[in-house]
Write a protein that holds these residues in place. Sequence first.
Motif, PDB file in Angstrom:
ATOM      1  N   THR A  51       1.759   4.428  12.771  1.00 20.31           N
ATOM      2  CA  THR A  51       3.180   4.583  13.096  1.00 20.31           C
ATOM      3  C   THR A  51       3.904   3.236  13.206  1.00 20.31           C
ATOM      4  OG1 THR A  51       2.686   4.651  15.467  1.00 20.31           O
ATOM      5  CG2 THR A  51       2.775   6.762  14.290  1.00 20.31           C
ATOM      6  N   SER A  52       3.201   2.144  12.933  1.00 18.45           N
ATOM      7  CA  SER A  52       3.821   0.818  13.014  1.00 18.45           C
ATOM      8  C   SER A  52       4.943   0.688  11.991  1.00 18.45           C
ATOM      9  CB  SER A  52       2.786  -0.277  12.757  1.00 18.45           C
ATOM     10  OG  SER A  52       1.762  -0.261  13.731  1.00 18.45           O
ATOM     11  N   THR A  53       5.933  -0.096  12.318  1.00 21.96           N
ATOM     12  CA  THR A  53       7.006  -0.375  11.371  1.00 21.96           C
ATOM     13  C   THR A  53       6.490  -1.195  10.199  1.00 21.96           C
ATOM     14  OG1 THR A  53       8.635  -0.345  13.157  1.00 21.96           O
ATOM     15  CG2 THR A  53       9.280  -1.421  11.113  1.00 21.96           C
ATOM     16  N   ASP A  54       5.591  -2.123  10.486  1.00 19.20           N
ATOM     17  CA  ASP A  54       5.093  -3.047   9.478  1.00 19.20           C
ATOM     18  C   ASP A  54       3.572  -2.987   9.401  1.00 19.20           C
ATOM     19  OD1 ASP A  54       7.750  -4.392   9.123  1.00 19.20           O
ATOM     20  OD2 ASP A  54       7.359  -5.013  11.194  1.00 19.20           O
ATOM     21  N   LEU A  55       3.048  -3.513   8.300  1.00 16.77           N
ATOM     22  CA  LEU A  55       1.630  -3.789   8.170  1.00 16.77           C
ATOM     23  C   LEU A  55       1.545  -5.179   7.553  1.00 16.77           C
ATOM     24  CD1 LEU A  55      -1.295  -2.736   8.450  1.00 16.77           C
ATOM     25  CD2 LEU A  55      -1.129  -2.002   6.065  1.00 16.77           C
ATOM     26  N   ILE A  56       1.126  -6.147   8.348  1.00 16.35           N
ATOM     27  CA  ILE A  56       1.073  -7.541   7.915  1.00 16.35           C
ATOM     28  C   ILE A  56      -0.376  -7.989   7.943  1.00 16.35           C
ATOM     29  CG2 ILE A  56       2.050  -9.837   8.175  1.00 16.35           C
ATOM     30  CD1 ILE A  56       4.183  -8.578  10.025  1.00 16.35           C
ATOM     31  N   VAL A  57      -0.852  -8.476   6.806  1.00 15.87           N
ATOM     32  CA  VAL A  57      -2.263  -8.831   6.658  1.00 15.87           C
ATOM     33  C   VAL A  57      -2.386 -10.321   6.401  1.00 15.87           C
ATOM     34  CG1 VAL A  57      -4.369  -8.462   5.320  1.00 15.87           C
ATOM     35  CG2 VAL A  57      -2.792  -6.548   5.741  1.00 15.87           C
ATOM     36  N   GLY A  58      -3.306 -10.951   7.115  1.00 13.13           N
ATOM     37  CA  GLY A  58      -3.658 -12.346   6.881  1.00 13.13           C
ATOM     38  C   GLY A  58      -5.086 -12.394   6.359  1.00 13.13           C
ATOM     39  N   ALA A  59      -5.299 -13.072   5.242  1.00 14.32           N
ATOM     40  CA  ALA A  59      -6.628 -13.155   4.632  1.00 14.32           C
ATOM     41  C   ALA A  59      -6.886 -14.575   4.165  1.00 14.32           C
ATOM     42  CB  ALA A  59      -6.730 -12.174   3.462  1.00 14.32           C
ATOM     43  N   GLU A  60      -8.159 -14.923   4.014  1.00 17.31           N
ATOM     44  CA  GLU A  60      -8.522 -16.238   3.511  1.00 17.31           C
ATOM     45  C   GLU A  60      -9.473 -16.090   2.332  1.00 17.31           C
ATOM     46  OE1 GLU A  60      -9.976 -18.814   6.554  1.00 17.31           O
ATOM     47  OE2 GLU A  60      -8.003 -19.034   7.503  1.00 17.31           O
ATOM     48  N   LEU A  82      -5.464   1.293   5.287  1.00 20.17           N
ATOM     49  CA  LEU A  82      -5.951  -0.051   5.610  1.00 20.17           C
ATOM     50  C   LEU A  82      -7.382  -0.280   5.139  1.00 20.17           C
ATOM     51  CD1 LEU A  82      -5.521  -2.781   6.898  1.00 20.17           C
ATOM     52  CD2 LEU A  82      -6.111  -1.773   9.116  1.00 20.17           C
ATOM     53  N   ALA A  83      -8.243   0.725   5.271  1.00 17.48           N
ATOM     54  CA  ALA A  83      -9.639   0.553   4.841  1.00 17.48           C
ATOM     55  C   ALA A  83      -9.717   0.280   3.346  1.00 17.48           C
ATOM     56  CB  ALA A  83     -10.457   1.788   5.197  1.00 17.48           C
ATOM     57  N   ASP A  84      -8.896   0.980   2.556  1.00 15.22           N
ATOM     58  CA  ASP A  84      -8.880   0.756   1.109  1.00 15.22           C
ATOM     59  C   ASP A  84      -8.296  -0.607   0.766  1.00 15.22           C
ATOM     60  OD1 ASP A  84      -9.908   3.284   0.913  1.00 15.22           O
ATOM     61  OD2 ASP A  84      -8.066   4.205   0.132  1.00 15.22           O
ATOM     62  N   LEU A  85      -7.286  -1.009   1.505  1.00 14.67           N
ATOM     63  CA  LEU A  85      -6.666  -2.311   1.276  1.00 14.67           C
ATOM     64  C   LEU A  85      -7.660  -3.433   1.584  1.00 14.67           C
ATOM     65  CD1 LEU A  85      -4.067  -3.776   0.504  1.00 14.67           C
ATOM     66  CD2 LEU A  85      -3.352  -3.623   2.892  1.00 14.67           C
ATOM     67  N   PHE A 123       0.598 -11.312   3.607  1.00 15.82           N
ATOM     68  CA  PHE A 123       1.551 -10.424   2.949  1.00 15.82           C
ATOM     69  C   PHE A 123       1.961  -9.280   3.860  1.00 15.82           C
ATOM     70  CE2 PHE A 123      -2.613  -8.772   1.688  1.00 15.82           C
ATOM     71  CZ  PHE A 123      -2.496  -7.418   1.916  1.00 15.82           C
ATOM     72  N   HIS A 124       3.143  -8.772   3.570  1.00 19.46           N
ATOM     73  CA  HIS A 124       3.769  -7.711   4.364  1.00 19.46           C
ATOM     74  C   HIS A 124       3.878  -6.452   3.528  1.00 19.46           C
ATOM     75  CE1 HIS A 124       7.380  -5.385   5.483  1.00 19.46           C
ATOM     76  NE2 HIS A 124       7.164  -5.770   6.711  1.00 19.46           N
ATOM     77  N   THR A 125       3.591  -5.320   4.142  1.00 12.70           N
ATOM     78  CA  THR A 125       3.788  -4.027   3.514  1.00 12.70           C
ATOM     79  C   THR A 125       4.086  -3.009   4.619  1.00 12.70           C
ATOM     80  OG1 THR A 125       2.822  -2.401   1.979  1.00 12.70           O
ATOM     81  CG2 THR A 125       1.294  -3.541   3.453  1.00 12.70           C
ATOM     82  N   VAL A 126       3.888  -1.736   4.329  1.00 17.51           N
ATOM     83  CA  VAL A 126       4.166  -0.655   5.287  1.00 17.51           C
ATOM     84  C   VAL A 126       2.916   0.226   5.392  1.00 17.51           C
ATOM     85  CG1 VAL A 126       5.616   1.373   5.729  1.00 17.51           C
ATOM     86  CG2 VAL A 126       6.624  -0.688   4.753  1.00 17.51           C
ATOM     87  N   PRO A 127       2.586   0.739   6.568  1.00 20.03           N
ATOM     88  CA  PRO A 127       1.404   1.597   6.692  1.00 20.03           C
ATOM     89  C   PRO A 127       1.486   2.835   5.803  1.00 20.03           C
ATOM     90  CG  PRO A 127       2.158   0.897   8.855  1.00 20.03           C
ATOM     91  CD  PRO A 127       3.219   0.483   7.880  1.00 20.03           C
ATOM     92  N   TYR A 128       0.395   3.113   5.131  1.00 21.35           N
ATOM     93  CA  TYR A 128       0.282   4.305   4.282  1.00 21.35           C
ATOM     94  C   TYR A 128       0.609   5.565   5.081  1.00 21.35           C
ATOM     95  CZ  TYR A 128      -2.292   8.080   1.900  1.00 21.35           C
ATOM     96  OH  TYR A 128      -2.660   9.271   1.322  1.00 21.35           O
ATOM     97  N   GLU A 129       0.090   5.658   6.286  1.00 18.90           N
ATOM     98  CA  GLU A 129       0.242   6.864   7.098  1.00 18.90           C
ATOM     99  C   GLU A 129       1.697   7.141   7.455  1.00 18.90           C
ATOM    100  OE1 GLU A 129      -3.777   5.115   7.575  1.00 18.90           O
ATOM    101  OE2 GLU A 129      -1.724   4.327   7.753  1.00 18.90           O
ATOM    102  N   ARG A 130       2.461   6.094   7.597  1.00 20.91           N
ATOM    103  CA  ARG A 130       3.869   6.265   7.937  1.00 20.91           C
ATOM    104  C   ARG A 130       4.624   6.965   6.813  1.00 20.91           C
ATOM    105  NH1 ARG A 130       8.175   1.408   8.628  1.00 20.91           N
ATOM    106  NH2 ARG A 130       9.975   2.658   9.160  1.00 20.91           N
ATOM    107  N   LEU A 131       4.343   6.576   5.569  1.00 26.42           N
ATOM    108  CA  LEU A 131       4.991   7.231   4.442  1.00 26.42           C
ATOM    109  C   LEU A 131       4.454   8.639   4.225  1.00 26.42           C
ATOM    110  CD1 LEU A 131       5.212   3.995   3.751  1.00 26.42           C
ATOM    111  CD2 LEU A 131       6.089   4.908   1.614  1.00 26.42           C
ATOM    112  N   ALA A 132       3.140   8.820   4.420  1.00 22.66           N
ATOM    113  CA  ALA A 132       2.549  10.139   4.221  1.00 22.66           C
ATOM    114  C   ALA A 132       3.124  11.159   5.192  1.00 22.66           C
ATOM    115  CB  ALA A 132       1.032  10.061   4.371  1.00 22.66           C
ATOM    116  N   ALA A 133       3.518  10.703   6.383  1.00 22.71           N
ATOM    117  CA  ALA A 133       4.074  11.608   7.390  1.00 22.71           C
ATOM    118  C   ALA A 133       5.493  12.037   7.045  1.00 22.71           C
ATOM    119  CB  ALA A 133       4.049  10.940   8.763  1.00 22.71           C
ATOM    120  N   GLN A 134       6.176  11.264   6.222  1.00 23.83           N
ATOM    121  CA  GLN A 134       7.550  11.598   5.817  1.00 23.83           C
ATOM    122  C   GLN A 134       7.715  11.241   4.338  1.00 23.83           C
ATOM    123  OE1 GLN A 134      10.623   9.716   8.124  1.00 23.83           O
ATOM    124  NE2 GLN A 134      12.253  10.953   7.231  1.00 23.83           N
TER     125      GLN A 134
END
Length: 256
Positions: free
Chosen positions: A243-252, A214-217, A150-161
């Motif tokens: 500061t990444s544009t994306d946050l993409i997580v792969g899980a099993e 990310l740790a909470d996710l 799944f794709h989302t956005v880094p928490y820190e990126r939104l918190a900064a703006q």
Amino acid sequence: MRPLNPGATCPRKTVSFFGELYLRSTLPFLSEETTEREVEYLAKCFQDLQVPGPVVDLGCGHGRHAARLNARGPLAGRVVGLELDALSLQERLPGFPAVRADLRSLPFRTGSLAGAYSWYSTLFIFSDEEHVALLREVARCLKPGGRLVFHTVPYERLAAQPEASFSTRLPDGSLLEEWSHFDAVRGRDEATRRLTRPDGRVLTGQYAIRYHPLADLTRLLESTGFSVCWVHGGLEGEQASGTSTDLIVGAELRHG
């Protein structure tokens, strides 16, 4: 956040965000190049998947990923779309089967899926309790070793703006406006979007998306039966950061 103009005189309709408003205001930004790059990334994510069975596109929209993935590559003939919005399904691209259903109550048998993927924070538009239930639903439907991307956005990126707004004219002449505020304590980005159509109709809707550090996710995924396999900050597989544009997580799904 700027308020909506109370003096507007155009016909205005408050609508569900994930319907015509979302479809008409999002499609102009989904270029051929963007879609192809995302499809290539998803194909790589599943190319070594050893678990047999279908892979579901959770919140497939009009099917820009599902149609291509089902036509070629490692997921050819295996992709099923799932979408709640009737208009998106009505206008979906040909080439893949789809069902109309809610993410929180998946219409698949237990242990029947090999994988699932979701783009643009689709999995996190509900309450925290519903997100736990949703991930458990995905886990229920997957076979052991099944993969979730799944794709989302880094928490820190939104918190900064935390405050954001924009206004732009779309190719069909529609005026698109949006105002959003990110509450870092609650981890929720709340927004109002307004689309003024060329015929004078005004569609207005609100949405909220939950973003986790990310740790909470990671803890959320582990508590619902998953193990995180990778985290990327973009479509080239680069390392994720605040500061990444994306946050993409792969899980099993864990065995047992």
